[in-house]
Design an enzyme around this catalytic site. Sequence first.
Site, PDB file in Angstrom:
ATOM      1  N   SER A 130       1.005  -1.310   0.052  1.00 48.27           N
ATOM      2  CA  SER A 130      -0.070   0.060   0.010  1.00 48.27           C
ATOM      3  C   SER A 130       0.983   1.163  -0.037  1.00 48.27           C
ATOM      4  O   SER A 130       2.061   1.128   0.524  1.00 48.27           O
ATOM      5  CB  SER A 130      -0.888  -0.255   1.320  1.00 48.27           C
ATOM      6  OG  SER A 130      -1.236   1.269   1.275  1.00 48.27           O
ATOM      7  N   TYR A 155      -2.859  -0.030   9.782  1.00 50.47           N
ATOM      8  CA  TYR A 155      -2.812  -0.842   8.710  1.00 50.47           C
ATOM      9  C   TYR A 155      -1.699  -0.730   7.982  1.00 50.47           C
ATOM     10  O   TYR A 155      -0.912  -1.804   7.216  1.00 50.47           O
ATOM     11  CB  TYR A 155      -4.136  -0.080   7.816  1.00 50.47           C
ATOM     12  CG  TYR A 155      -4.229  -0.430   6.405  1.00 50.47           C
ATOM     13  CD1 TYR A 155      -4.439  -1.857   5.818  1.00 50.47           C
ATOM     14  CD2 TYR A 155      -3.692   0.670   5.400  1.00 50.47           C
ATOM     15  CE1 TYR A 155      -4.477  -1.899   4.726  1.00 50.47           C
ATOM     16  CE2 TYR A 155      -3.695   0.193   4.144  1.00 50.47           C
ATOM     17  CZ  TYR A 155      -4.113  -1.111   3.748  1.00 50.47           C
ATOM     18  OH  TYR A 155      -4.229  -1.593   2.353  1.00 50.47           O
TER      19      TYR A 155
HETATM   20  P1  NAD Z   1     -11.609  -5.197  -0.448  1.00 50.72           P
HETATM   21  O1  NAD Z   1     -11.865  -5.355   0.946  1.00 50.72           O
HETATM   22  O2  NAD Z   1     -12.609  -4.937  -1.619  1.00 50.72           O
HETATM   23  O3  NAD Z   1     -11.088  -6.635  -0.810  1.00 50.72           O
HETATM   24  C1  NAD Z   1     -10.457  -7.681   0.206  1.00 50.72           C
HETATM   25  C2  NAD Z   1     -11.010  -9.028   0.367  1.00 50.72           C
HETATM   26  O4  NAD Z   1     -10.331  -9.636   1.022  1.00 50.72           O
HETATM   27  C3  NAD Z   1     -12.521  -8.788   0.689  1.00 50.72           C
HETATM   28  O5  NAD Z   1     -13.402  -9.434  -0.192  1.00 50.72           O
HETATM   29  C4  NAD Z   1     -12.366  -9.591   2.110  1.00 50.72           C
HETATM   30  O6  NAD Z   1     -13.790 -10.352   2.159  1.00 50.72           O
HETATM   31  C5  NAD Z   1     -11.370 -10.510   1.576  1.00 50.72           C
HETATM   32  N1  NAD Z   1     -10.730 -11.061   3.205  1.00 50.72           N
HETATM   33  C6  NAD Z   1     -10.232 -10.068   4.129  1.00 50.72           C
HETATM   34  N2  NAD Z   1      -9.668 -10.841   5.086  1.00 50.72           N
HETATM   35  C7  NAD Z   1      -9.802 -12.058   4.654  1.00 50.72           C
HETATM   36  C8  NAD Z   1      -9.449 -13.612   5.520  1.00 50.72           C
HETATM   37  N3  NAD Z   1      -9.077 -13.639   6.436  1.00 50.72           N
HETATM   38  N4  NAD Z   1      -9.711 -14.389   4.548  1.00 50.72           N
HETATM   39  C9  NAD Z   1      -9.872 -14.682   3.325  1.00 50.72           C
HETATM   40  N5  NAD Z   1     -10.468 -13.399   2.760  1.00 50.72           N
HETATM   41  C10 NAD Z   1     -10.489 -12.186   3.460  1.00 50.72           C
HETATM   42  O7  NAD Z   1     -10.212  -4.566  -0.911  1.00 50.72           O
HETATM   43  P2  NAD Z   1      -9.491  -4.116  -1.813  1.00 50.72           P
HETATM   44  O8  NAD Z   1      -9.536  -2.533  -2.156  1.00 50.72           O
HETATM   45  O9  NAD Z   1      -9.986  -5.013  -3.311  1.00 50.72           O
HETATM   46  O10 NAD Z   1      -7.713  -4.137  -1.778  1.00 50.72           O
HETATM   47  C11 NAD Z   1      -7.326  -5.610  -1.991  1.00 50.72           C
HETATM   48  C12 NAD Z   1      -5.788  -5.264  -1.512  1.00 50.72           C
HETATM   49  O11 NAD Z   1      -5.180  -4.292  -2.082  1.00 50.72           O
HETATM   50  C13 NAD Z   1      -5.706  -5.326  -0.173  1.00 50.72           C
HETATM   51  O12 NAD Z   1      -4.814  -5.943   0.473  1.00 50.72           O
HETATM   52  C14 NAD Z   1      -5.667  -3.996   0.191  1.00 50.72           C
HETATM   53  O13 NAD Z   1      -5.093  -3.688   1.654  1.00 50.72           O
HETATM   54  C15 NAD Z   1      -4.588  -3.406  -0.947  1.00 50.72           C
HETATM   55  N6  NAD Z   1      -4.758  -2.049  -1.347  1.00 50.72           N
HETATM   56  C16 NAD Z   1      -6.049  -1.427  -1.770  1.00 50.72           C
HETATM   57  C17 NAD Z   1      -6.189   0.036  -2.078  1.00 50.72           C
HETATM   58  C18 NAD Z   1      -7.297   0.552  -2.625  1.00 50.72           C
HETATM   59  O14 NAD Z   1      -7.186   1.877  -2.566  1.00 50.72           O
HETATM   60  N7  NAD Z   1      -8.336  -0.272  -2.760  1.00 50.72           N
HETATM   61  C19 NAD Z   1      -4.869   0.435  -1.912  1.00 50.72           C
HETATM   62  C20 NAD Z   1      -3.738  -0.092  -1.344  1.00 50.72           C
HETATM   63  C21 NAD Z   1      -3.734  -1.256  -1.188  1.00 50.72           C
HETATM   64  C1  UGA Z   2      -6.917   3.986   0.702  1.00 45.46           C
HETATM   65  C2  UGA Z   2      -7.504   2.939   1.041  1.00 45.46           C
HETATM   66  O1  UGA Z   2      -8.789   3.128   1.643  1.00 45.46           O
HETATM   67  C3  UGA Z   2      -6.600   1.900   1.913  1.00 45.46           C
HETATM   68  O2  UGA Z   2      -6.979   0.560   2.076  1.00 45.46           O
HETATM   69  C4  UGA Z   2      -5.176   1.901   1.053  1.00 45.46           C
HETATM   70  O3  UGA Z   2      -4.216   1.188   1.758  1.00 45.46           O
HETATM   71  C5  UGA Z   2      -4.744   3.434   0.672  1.00 45.46           C
HETATM   72  O4  UGA Z   2      -5.907   3.839  -0.184  1.00 45.46           O
HETATM   73  C6  UGA Z   2      -3.461   3.273  -0.375  1.00 45.46           C
HETATM   74  O5  UGA Z   2      -3.692   3.813  -1.268  1.00 45.46           O
HETATM   75  O6  UGA Z   2      -2.644   2.487   0.064  1.00 45.46           O
HETATM   76  P1  UGA Z   2      -7.085   6.539   1.428  1.00 45.46           P
HETATM   77  O7  UGA Z   2      -5.953   6.973   0.524  1.00 45.46           O
HETATM   78  O8  UGA Z   2      -6.868   7.188   2.897  1.00 45.46           O
HETATM   79  O9  UGA Z   2      -6.847   4.723   1.981  1.00 45.46           O
HETATM   80  O10 UGA Z   2      -8.402   6.393   0.949  1.00 45.46           O
HETATM   81  P2  UGA Z   2      -9.932   7.068   1.643  1.00 45.46           P
HETATM   82  O11 UGA Z   2      -9.975   6.295   2.787  1.00 45.46           O
HETATM   83  O12 UGA Z   2     -10.811   6.930   0.463  1.00 45.46           O
HETATM   84  O13 UGA Z   2      -9.507   8.398   1.906  1.00 45.46           O
HETATM   85  C7  UGA Z   2      -8.944   9.552   1.051  1.00 45.46           C
HETATM   86  C8  UGA Z   2      -9.045  10.831   1.614  1.00 45.46           C
HETATM   87  O14 UGA Z   2     -10.309  11.398   1.725  1.00 45.46           O
HETATM   88  C9  UGA Z   2      -8.324  11.056   3.018  1.00 45.46           C
HETATM   89  O15 UGA Z   2      -7.608  12.120   3.488  1.00 45.46           O
HETATM   90  C10 UGA Z   2      -9.480  10.918   3.810  1.00 45.46           C
HETATM   91  O16 UGA Z   2      -9.463  11.541   5.176  1.00 45.46           O
HETATM   92  C11 UGA Z   2     -10.601  11.566   3.240  1.00 45.46           C
HETATM   93  N1  UGA Z   2     -12.044  11.177   3.591  1.00 45.46           N
HETATM   94  C12 UGA Z   2     -12.225   9.724   3.493  1.00 45.46           C
HETATM   95  C13 UGA Z   2     -12.913  12.258   3.945  1.00 45.46           C
HETATM   96  O17 UGA Z   2     -12.412  13.489   4.140  1.00 45.46           O
HETATM   97  N2  UGA Z   2     -13.986  11.847   4.243  1.00 45.46           N
HETATM   98  C14 UGA Z   2     -14.600  10.641   4.160  1.00 45.46           C
HETATM   99  O18 UGA Z   2     -15.759  10.088   4.487  1.00 45.46           O
HETATM  100  C15 UGA Z   2     -13.541   9.705   3.878  1.00 45.46           C
END
Ligand code: NAD
Ligand code: UGA
Length: 337
Positions: A130, A155
């Site tokens: 992340s 996290y």
């Molecule tokens: P998401 O929550 O949509 O997907 C994660 C999935 O993992 C979920 O469907 C959940 O049910 C499953 N899961 C969680 N714990 C589990 C367990 N113990 N056993 C089996 N399944 C489990 O999240 P996402 O946005 O698709 O994120 C995917 C990956 O990318 C994660 O590792 C997240 O930390 C990482 N990530 C996401 C973002 C983002 O902006 N979406 C940014 C940086 C990193």
């Molecule tokens: C997101 C994901 O939630 C994390 O799981 C992920 O790891 C991370 O991206 C990543 O890039 O690594 P974040 O960028 O903080 O984290 O995304 P949001 O939760 O969507 O927040 C974005 C910004 O909006 C933050 O500054 C947050 O404080 C702000 N925010 C969020 C608000 O102002 N209001 C809200 O209701 C929610």
Amino acid sequence: MPGDPCLVTGAAGFIGAAVCGSLLNTGQPVVGVDNMNAYYDPALKQARIRQLETDPSFLFCRLDLTDQAAVEQLFGEHRPPTVIHLAAQPGIDRSLTDPMAYVQSNLVGTMNVMEQSRINGVAHLVYASSSSVYGANSRLPFSVHDPADHPVNLYAATKRANELMAHSYSHLFGLPTTGLRFFTVYGPWGRPDMAYYRFARAMTGGEPINIYGDGTQGRDFTFISDIVDGVVKVSRQPPSPNAAWNPAESDPASSRAPFRLYNIGQGDLVTVNELADHLEAFLGVKADRRYQPARPADMTVTQADVTDLRDDTGCCPRTKFDVGIKTFAQWFLDYHR
Ligand code: NAD
Ligand code: UGA
């Protein structure tokens, strides 16, 4: 199932489902794993799985990765050459109120996946890290060659821990591992706990939106198809040991072990206020903005340097925010109609 399957964890999740879909489109059989937890509406997770199950090359296994015996059985049964580990407890807010959920899924779950990858001779373990690992680091754009040792929430600490766990396995057992630092991913079938989705839901429901701080915090919003492209390309390129790695300099991005880290981000900065502006334009609703105290767990800005990703894989996220957020808004209106 014909051919060796790719194992994708978190297959019902936002990124996991999109990665599975892309692999299936190339003819790659996929075993998808998820525990379908209720961190956000499980109906959305079920809808993603239903779509994937229309392809006979997709097999869904519902299991919890913290269950060591179940993970052992899963790997023994399918013997996947490639594992794409995306399951995790994501999100920043919940890490303040329920830290053990992060310890369980992100540390224990990842450990089970890593250990079974070692035992079963997996040729490449790709896992989600992340942008949040950069934490208090303020040197922009964030480079995989810079230190990332000051996480500002649990996290982020668990994601950085995954990278260090992976290095120890690459070093000790020669397990090829690649960690991908995703930058704030958005798009159709997105995650309802994230700002863009929360805002869209509140705005279309006639509710106010909460903006933490003054809304000038910036994010490198990255469109889902660019993330998927990066994950799939990287998964087909297991890392080799870097013979030029110098232990005296200790560059975090590679090693003498088969270990790599890459950023996947678009590179442009968009503030939270601008996010709300764009959603107003594409949803056709004015946002009632309520400014709330800034959160200490929040990063003020994120921006990716993707030089290594581009040089090593030819992959370069390029979807502009105004194009991607319009696509999300159209999907959102359609899906929630
Ligand atoms: P998401 O929550 O949509 O997907 C994660 C999935 O993992 C979920 O469907 C959940 O049910 C499953 N899961 C969680 N714990 C589990 C367990 N113990 N056993 C089996 N399944 C489990 O999240 P996402 O946005 O698709 O994120 C995917 C990956 O990318 C994660 O590792 C997240 O930390 C990482 N990530 C996401 C973002 C983002 O902006 N979406 C940014 C940086 C990193
Ligand atoms: C997101 C994901 O939630 C994390 O799981 C992920 O790891 C991370 O991206 C990543 O890039 O690594 P974040 O960028 O903080 O984290 O995304 P949001 O939760 O969507 O927040 C974005 C910004 O909006 C933050 O500054 C947050 O404080 C702000 N925010 C969020 C608000 O102002 N209001 C809200 O209701 C929610």
